[in-house]
Design a protein around this motif. Structure first.
Motif, short mmCIF file in Angstrom:
data_model
loop_
_atom_site.label_atom_id
_atom_site.label_comp_id
_atom_site.label_asym_id
_atom_site.label_seq_id
_atom_site.Cartn_x
_atom_site.Cartn_y
_atom_site.Cartn_z
N SER A 11 0.82 -1.21 0.00
CA SER A 11 0.00 0.00 0.00
C SER A 11 0.86 1.26 0.00
O SER A 11 2.04 1.23 0.33
N GLU A 29 3.98 1.75 -4.79
CA GLU A 29 4.43 2.37 -6.04
C GLU A 29 5.90 2.02 -6.30
O GLU A 29 6.28 1.68 -7.42
N GLN A 38 -0.57 1.61 -13.19
CA GLN A 38 -0.70 2.80 -12.34
C GLN A 38 -2.01 3.55 -12.56
O GLN A 38 -2.32 4.47 -11.81
N GLU A 39 -2.79 3.16 -13.58
CA GLU A 39 -4.10 3.80 -13.78
C GLU A 39 -5.05 3.49 -12.64
O GLU A 39 -6.11 4.09 -12.51
N LYS A 40 -4.68 2.51 -11.80
CA LYS A 40 -5.40 2.22 -10.57
C LYS A 40 -6.83 1.74 -10.78
O LYS A 40 -7.76 2.23 -10.17
N SER A 41 -6.98 0.76 -11.63
CA SER A 41 -8.29 0.14 -11.82
C SER A 41 -8.69 -0.62 -10.56
O SER A 41 -7.88 -1.30 -9.95
N TRP A 92 -3.70 -7.52 -11.72
CA TRP A 92 -3.61 -6.52 -10.66
C TRP A 92 -4.96 -5.90 -10.36
O TRP A 92 -5.86 -5.92 -11.19
N TRP A 136 -6.36 -2.51 -7.57
CA TRP A 136 -6.13 -1.57 -6.49
C TRP A 136 -7.37 -1.59 -5.61
O TRP A 136 -8.47 -1.81 -6.10
N VAL A 170 -7.90 4.18 -3.01
CA VAL A 170 -7.25 3.40 -4.07
C VAL A 170 -5.74 3.35 -3.82
O VAL A 170 -4.95 3.66 -4.68
N SER A 171 -5.38 2.94 -2.64
CA SER A 171 -3.97 3.00 -2.27
C SER A 171 -3.32 1.63 -2.09
O SER A 171 -2.13 1.55 -1.86
N LEU A 220 -2.28 -2.02 -3.54
CA LEU A 220 -2.07 -2.77 -4.79
C LEU A 220 -1.98 -4.26 -4.50
O LEU A 220 -1.31 -4.69 -3.57
#
Length: 194
Positions: free
Chosen positions: A17, A22, A43-46, A61, A63, A68-69, A71
């Motif tokens: 997280s 990241e 990184q688009e954080k779907s 993957w 998030w 949305v933190s 992964l």
């Protein structure tokens, strides 16, 4: 995260997280020689469980969390089976193993536990709609699986009603709790987010 721990024939499951997720993501993709396009795609954080093949590896993957933190990432050899479920976060796994999975919220980042107190045992409250209460064995199970230090559990056991809300951080978790004889021990555990 050392590259030597990443490469191999087995799949890699990762949960993390905040800023650390990241950084770990970049390290993982670098180890698998993935390009910036895949990095940007992840990184688009779907919030849905996404999947793609890239450089003979499969990537899945998602998030999670209100902000949305958090992964969840799985990398596996491209010729192996794909997976339909994301890896569970530690609080989700512990909640499930200890029978309190309904207490996990915020996409697996929070565990909210309501202990049994004296008021829960009154005749009046026994006939109200049942609300699940966490018993001492379930607390012990969770604290063991989450590797909660004894310094934290000792502070919990010594908390008095007049102490109010207590807080402590240990490892990746932030703990907050209150105790009152009428309400029992109520504990909130949050996976720390950078």
């Amino acid at each position: 995260m050392p590259k030597s721990a990443l490469l191999g024939d087995d799949s890699l499951d990762y949960s993390g997280s905040g800023e650390q997720a990241e950084k770990d993501l970049e390290c993982i993709l670098d180890a698998y020689q993935a390009d910036d396009e895949l990095l940007e795609q992840i990184q688009e954080k779907s919030l849905t469980w996404e999947e793609t093949l890239h450089n003979s590896f499969g990537y899945q993957w998602a998030w999670s969390g209100r902000d949305v933190s958090s992964l969840r990432l799985r990398v596996f050899p491209g010729d192996s089976e794909t997976y339909s479920e994301p890896p569970k976060l530690p609080l989700e796994s512990a909640g499930e193993a200890c029978g309190v999975e309904d207490s996990v919220t915020d996409g697996g980042l929070t565990l909210s536990l309501d202990g049994e107190g004296g008021d829960d045992r009154t005749v009046e409250n026994r006939f109200k709609a049942p609300k699940y209460k966490v018993d001492p064995e379930e607390y012990q199970c969770l604290f063991t699986l989450l590797e909660t230090p004894s310094s934290v559990t000792t502070m919990m056991s010594r908390t008095r009603a007049l102490d109010g809300m207590q807080r402590e951080s240990a490892g990746p978790y932030d703990y907050a709790w209150t105790y009152h004889p009428d309400n029992g021990l109520d504990v909130l555990i949050k996976q720390g987010v950078d």
